[in-house]
Design an enzyme around this catalytic site. Structure first.
Site, PDB file in Angstrom:
ATOM      1  CG  ASP A 102       1.572 -17.888   6.535  1.00 49.49           C
ATOM      2  OD1 ASP A 102       1.502 -19.064   6.964  1.00 49.49           O
ATOM      3  OD2 ASP A 102       2.405 -17.531   5.698  1.00 49.49           O
ATOM      4  CG  ASP A 168       4.891 -23.654   5.049  1.00 56.84           C
ATOM      5  OD1 ASP A 168       5.027 -24.707   4.400  1.00 56.84           O
ATOM      6  OD2 ASP A 168       5.587 -22.651   4.854  1.00 56.84           O
TER       7      ASP A 168
HETATM    8  N1  GLY Z   1       5.817 -20.439   6.503  1.00 54.82           N
HETATM    9  C1  GLY Z   1       6.876 -19.971   5.727  1.00 54.82           C
HETATM   10  C2  GLY Z   1       8.170 -20.583   6.075  1.00 54.82           C
HETATM   11  O1  GLY Z   1       8.253 -21.490   6.866  1.00 54.82           O
HETATM   12  O2  GLY Z   1       9.152 -20.127   5.534  1.00 54.82           O
END
Ligand code: GLY
Length: 390
Positions: A102, A168
């Site tokens: 992330d 994601d």
């Molecule tokens: N990237 C984590 C979520 O979308 O919960």
């Protein structure tokens, strides 16, 4: 139908929301300043209230909102607060192992947004450093960026997670495309491209629905399985994951010019649009979950809307309206159902759900910071006032 008049034109709705946004964000910026919020309690944000403290993947969204508002209004208070948060986020870069896939969410919306807007050299360095950390997660035999760390074994109750990639991450790889342009070193973009190709093959199903997680053997790169993730079950269709795919593949098209990414983004968009259209344009948490209990996730709506607006920028003149009109439908439906425009209370969009199975209920249909970020980005895109952050 809340305070939104469903009969007004899209332009009237947009102008009205923009005016409310100016008032709300001005008040919120004064109260919140350099705190790093996640979800308000009793109408007030608190510092670092997300699950991972300073490392929480959502910590870039508040500075992202501030940079967007600074771009739109030029008000210095937004810039000062965003810069203060960015400095606090140096703590993330100091502890290497706290940074996972992330890194893009964290640093595109803070340091890189700052650099894009102000040319600040220190911000550029933060962005490039973060891109190196993200690139370092690449698995070269499987051609994917590894998701999470070993801590997720406990969260998902699974064994070895060292070969996992997740949908994601399509939103994180724009950090790599950016770093290649900045450094004139193609390796970052090569990693992003390979990851996107793997996601295209293993995340997206033929009908435009998506797996959340893809498990590979991290030693050999062979496909193992698609474990269930934050959605209802293995094989279901977690709506926020769907929205990451719409926006993420559209962005990979923007950065690479590979038309197959544009077509994948469209495929995922059409799937999301048809699922929301039969549900009053409101996003449920999973498009393949039982009708009852009915659970919404407004974050999926806001992200999908932004993805559709991104797509609209890359299609022909006669196709744009389809994506823009669908974005308006989602934004207006979610605004009517979930918005809180009271400037005395923090957060705008209620109805966000972190994951489907939530026995505590604390993460179900609550205000979550990134719903507000994507609402702001969508509204400012439609007003022609957005800072491009991806
Ligand atoms: N990237 C984590 C979520 O979308 O919960």
């Amino acid at each position: 139908m809340g305070e939104t008049d469903i009969r007004c034109s899209n332009q009237e709705w947009l102008d009205g929301v923009y005016e409310k946004l100016l008032v709300k964000m001005h008040a919120e910026c004064e109260r919140v300043g350099t705190m790093i919020p996640y979800s308000p309690r009793e109408g007030r944000y608190h510092d670092l209230d997300g699950m991972g403290g300073i490392h929480n993947w959502t910590n870039g969204f508040w500075p992202g909102m501030l940079w967007q508002m600074y771009e739109a209004t030029g008000e210095e208070a937004y810039r000062r607060a965003a810069e203060g948060v960015e400095e606090r986020m140096d703590e993330i870069l100091e502890g290497l192992e706290g940074v996972d896939h992330d890194a893009g969410f964290l640093f595109l919306l803070s340091a890189v947004a700052d650099y894009r807007k102000t040319g600040n050299e220190k911000s550029r360095q933060r962005g490039i450093y973060a891109a190196n950390l993200l690139a370092g997660r690449f698995n070269p035999v499987g051609n994917f960026i590894r998701a999470w760390g070993d801590g997720m074994t406990a969260f998902f109750g699974k064994g070895d997670v060292s070969g996992w990639m997740i949908v994601d991450c399509m939103m994180n790889i724009p950090l790599l495309y950016w770093a290649s342009r900045e450094t004139k070193d193609p390796r970052f973009a090569q990693i992003a491209l390979r990851h996107a190709k793997t996601a295209q093959q293993y995340v997206v199903r033929e009908d435009g629905s998506c797996n959340h997680i893809v498990g590979f053997n991290s030693q050999t790169g062979e496909f193992v399985d698609n474990p269930g993730g934050q959605g209802y079950e293995k094989g279901s269709s977690w709506s926020r994951g769907q929205s990451w795919a719409v926006f993420g593949f559209a962005l990979s098209y923007r950065h690479t010019g590979d038309v197959s990414f544009l077509n994948t983004a469209k495929q995922c968009a059409h799937y999301c649009i048809s699922n929301m259209a039969v549900n009053d344009w409101l996003p449920v948490v999973d498009y393949r979950a039982p009708e009852e209990p009915l659970k919404y996730d407004s974050t999926a709506g806001m992200i999908t809307a932004c993805g559709l607006l991104e797509l609209a920028e890359h299609v022909g003149e006669h196709e744009k309206r389809f994506y823009t009109e669908a974005a308006f439908k989602i934004l207006r439906a979610c605004d009517a159902k979930f918005s809180n425009w009271n400037p005395e209370e923090d957060s705008i969009v209620d109805g966000g759900t972190y994951f489907y199975h939530d026995p505590s209920g604390e993460n179900t249909e609550v205000p979550i910071i990134y719903a507000d970020y994507y609402l702001i980005e969508a509204v400012l895109r439609l007003k022609g006032k957005a800072l491009f952050t991806w």
